[in-house]
Design an enzyme around this catalytic site. Sequence first.
Site, PDB file in Angstrom:
ATOM      1  N   VAL A 120       3.843  18.110   8.621  1.00 22.04           N
ATOM      2  CA  VAL A 120       4.514  17.941   7.316  1.00 22.04           C
ATOM      3  C   VAL A 120       5.660  18.934   7.151  1.00 22.04           C
ATOM      4  O   VAL A 120       6.094  19.223   6.050  1.00 22.04           O
ATOM      5  CB  VAL A 120       3.527  18.069   6.123  1.00 22.04           C
ATOM      6  CG1 VAL A 120       2.564  16.903   6.089  1.00 22.04           C
ATOM      7  CG2 VAL A 120       2.795  19.403   6.148  1.00 22.04           C
TER       8      VAL A 120
ATOM      9  N   CYS B 101      -4.440  13.336  13.004  1.00 16.07           N
ATOM     10  CA  CYS B 101      -4.524  11.911  12.713  1.00 16.07           C
ATOM     11  C   CYS B 101      -4.569  11.177  14.028  1.00 16.07           C
ATOM     12  O   CYS B 101      -3.992  11.609  15.012  1.00 16.07           O
ATOM     13  CB  CYS B 101      -3.288  11.527  11.907  1.00 16.07           C
ATOM     14  SG  CYS B 101      -2.988   9.780  11.862  1.00 16.07           S
TER      15      CYS B 101
ATOM     16  N   ASP C  25       4.632   0.113  12.014  1.00 19.01           N
ATOM     17  CA  ASP C  25       3.393  -0.433  11.442  1.00 19.01           C
ATOM     18  C   ASP C  25       3.156  -1.901  11.799  1.00 19.01           C
ATOM     19  O   ASP C  25       2.134  -2.461  11.414  1.00 19.01           O
ATOM     20  CB  ASP C  25       3.399  -0.278   9.914  1.00 19.01           C
ATOM     21  CG  ASP C  25       3.048   1.140   9.497  1.00 19.01           C
ATOM     22  OD1 ASP C  25       2.683   1.946  10.365  1.00 19.01           O
ATOM     23  OD2 ASP C  25       3.135   1.435   8.290  1.00 19.01           O
TER      24      ASP C  25
ATOM     25  N   LYS D 185       0.836  -1.205   0.000  1.00 15.12           N
ATOM     26  CA  LYS D 185       0.000   0.000   0.000  1.00 15.12           C
ATOM     27  C   LYS D 185       0.870   1.254   0.000  1.00 15.12           C
ATOM     28  O   LYS D 185       0.693   2.154  -0.825  1.00 15.12           O
ATOM     29  CB  LYS D 185      -0.902   0.011   1.246  1.00 15.12           C
ATOM     30  CG  LYS D 185      -1.590   1.339   1.500  1.00 15.12           C
ATOM     31  CD  LYS D 185      -2.466   1.296   2.734  1.00 15.12           C
ATOM     32  CE  LYS D 185      -1.779   1.632   4.029  1.00 15.12           C
ATOM     33  NZ  LYS D 185      -1.510   3.059   4.257  1.00 15.12           N
ATOM     34  N   ASN D 186       1.811   1.303   0.958  1.00  8.05           N
ATOM     35  CA  ASN D 186       2.579   2.539   1.099  1.00  8.05           C
ATOM     36  C   ASN D 186       3.506   2.794  -0.081  1.00  8.05           C
ATOM     37  O   ASN D 186       3.811   3.949  -0.382  1.00  8.05           O
ATOM     38  CB  ASN D 186       3.374   2.523   2.412  1.00  8.05           C
ATOM     39  CG  ASN D 186       2.458   2.704   3.621  1.00  8.05           C
ATOM     40  OD1 ASN D 186       1.286   3.049   3.466  1.00  8.05           O
ATOM     41  ND2 ASN D 186       2.987   2.478   4.803  1.00  8.05           N
TER      42      ASN D 186
ATOM     43  N   ARG E  35       1.634  14.254  13.611  1.00  9.85           N
ATOM     44  CA  ARG E  35       2.103  14.004  12.244  1.00  9.85           C
ATOM     45  C   ARG E  35       2.155  15.246  11.355  1.00  9.85           C
ATOM     46  O   ARG E  35       1.404  15.372  10.381  1.00  9.85           O
ATOM     47  CB  ARG E  35       1.255  12.913  11.585  1.00  9.85           C
ATOM     48  CG  ARG E  35       1.268  11.636  12.370  1.00  9.85           C
ATOM     49  CD  ARG E  35       0.530  10.522  11.679  1.00  9.85           C
ATOM     50  NE  ARG E  35       1.320   9.893  10.639  1.00  9.85           N
ATOM     51  CZ  ARG E  35       0.889   8.870   9.916  1.00  9.85           C
ATOM     52  NH1 ARG E  35      -0.301   8.392  10.105  1.00  9.85           N
ATOM     53  NH2 ARG E  35       1.649   8.346   8.996  1.00  9.85           N
TER      54      ARG E  35
ATOM     55  N   ARG F 293      -8.714  -0.029   4.464  1.00  9.15           N
ATOM     56  CA  ARG F 293      -7.746   0.913   3.888  1.00  9.15           C
ATOM     57  C   ARG F 293      -6.433   0.201   3.555  1.00  9.15           C
ATOM     58  O   ARG F 293      -5.703   0.654   2.674  1.00  9.15           O
ATOM     59  CB  ARG F 293      -7.438   2.039   4.893  1.00  9.15           C
ATOM     60  CG  ARG F 293      -8.556   3.015   5.095  1.00  9.15           C
ATOM     61  CD  ARG F 293      -8.083   4.157   5.966  1.00  9.15           C
ATOM     62  NE  ARG F 293      -6.759   4.598   5.533  1.00  9.15           N
ATOM     63  CZ  ARG F 293      -5.833   5.118   6.318  1.00  9.15           C
ATOM     64  NH1 ARG F 293      -6.076   5.291   7.589  1.00  9.15           N
ATOM     65  NH2 ARG F 293      -4.662   5.479   5.844  1.00  9.15           N
TER      66      ARG F 293
END
Length: 422
Positions: free
Chosen positions: A125, A118, A309, A22-23, A123, A401
């Site tokens: 940027v 989140c 993760d 996914k990532n 988190r 997701r």
Amino acid sequence: MDSILVRGNGALSGAIPIAGAKNACLTLMPATLLSEEPLTLTNAPRLSDIATMTQLLGSLGAEVASLQDGQVLTMSSHKITNHTADYDIVRKMRASILVLGPMLARDGHAIVSLPGGCAIGARPVDLHLQALEAMGAQLDLRDGYIHAKAPGGRLRGAAVSFPFVSVGATENALMAATLAKGTTVLNNAAREPEIVDLAQCLRKMGAQIDGEGTSTITIQGVDRLNGATHPVVTDRIELGTYMLVPAIVGGEIECIGGRMSLVGAFAEKLDAAGVSVTETERGLRVKRNGDRVRAVNVVTEPFPGFPTDLQAQMMALLCTAQGTSVLEERIFENRFMHAPELIRMGAKIEVHGGTATVTGVERLKGARVMATDLRASVSLILAALAAEGETVVSRVYHLDRGYERVEEKLRACGAQIERISA
Ligand code: UD1
């Protein structure tokens, strides 16, 4: 909202195919914005986050076709017709920020909504923005949007030193640098396999990149990039998650497409806990040696360390280990939301700040629990497989997701698991 019902029924055995990451896919897709020619990705995972990125790219003028039941994505950004990534899409998924670097690099301007808060921490940027600023971008934060411009329409190569490792910031800077004028050096870059995969794809598109997979990446900017076809790397997080199935319930599972190099630090911890992992021709075979695993301590770190993760899923395993384990979460604050839910299933966990102490119990018990984020939700499913009785996990949209066909993959190994559609 769908729920998942699991009845723990002992050891599970079989083969599980592991999807594309996914990532990796979420960072490869925005790379289409760098070229007028089509980019085709094979081995794409079929997930709701991919659909969200498809929608975002579509809103910017890219044409995205999903072929072979979603496993092949063909993207074409002949022209970027809209340079604004809208809040309504960006708020659904943080990876949306990855369109900023490519749009700015190709056309010299972009407006991207700031991703919202989140569940797993603040988190920010800021590192993405600092890297682009070092490359000459003028940034203005207005009304929740990042307004970015490159003077003269083009970014310029620069030396960027990240104060700490960020996967997303490395990806954004790497993509932006491919079309900048001159040489960019990214110091303290992330080394994740998803970064290596992105660099390999960009190189097929004509980018000049050296050093991916190390902490220094050097990019020589080129005037334009061409199209390419690229297979998405195996999902090491899905891989690690299914490796935990035989560890927690017994049995033997072969994860098809798995490679040791993707999960080195994780496999070492499994070994220390009493779970053997061997390479086969098709992937990795995993088997628990005794009746129960042993406690191990885990610290999450950037790659090649133990991945954040997989922390929630590892915690589910350690809830049933012999002895007391300490898990330290160093990447994200507030990433133990699965702990109270596991406690509802009879786990003994104490959380103090970024540290969780887990004392294993012989058997977890089924309960009604709630998924709070993507990895937390699958940790509850792992715990449910090992629990006595029935568990209902609600809010499984988080799961969708990041995990394709989870019920099907587990059922094929003998699990009693079904989706209840509301
Ligand atoms: C990516 C993954 C995510 C994974 C994480 C760590 C995607 C879409 N997401 O997220 O699943 O959990 O890597 O492996 O690929 N940070 C800042 N400023 C920034 C950027 C990050 O302070 O500008 C902080 C974050 O809050 C966090 C740490 O840096 O504490 C690492 O974050 P980062 O590696 O950037 O994670 P993501 O790219 O968001």
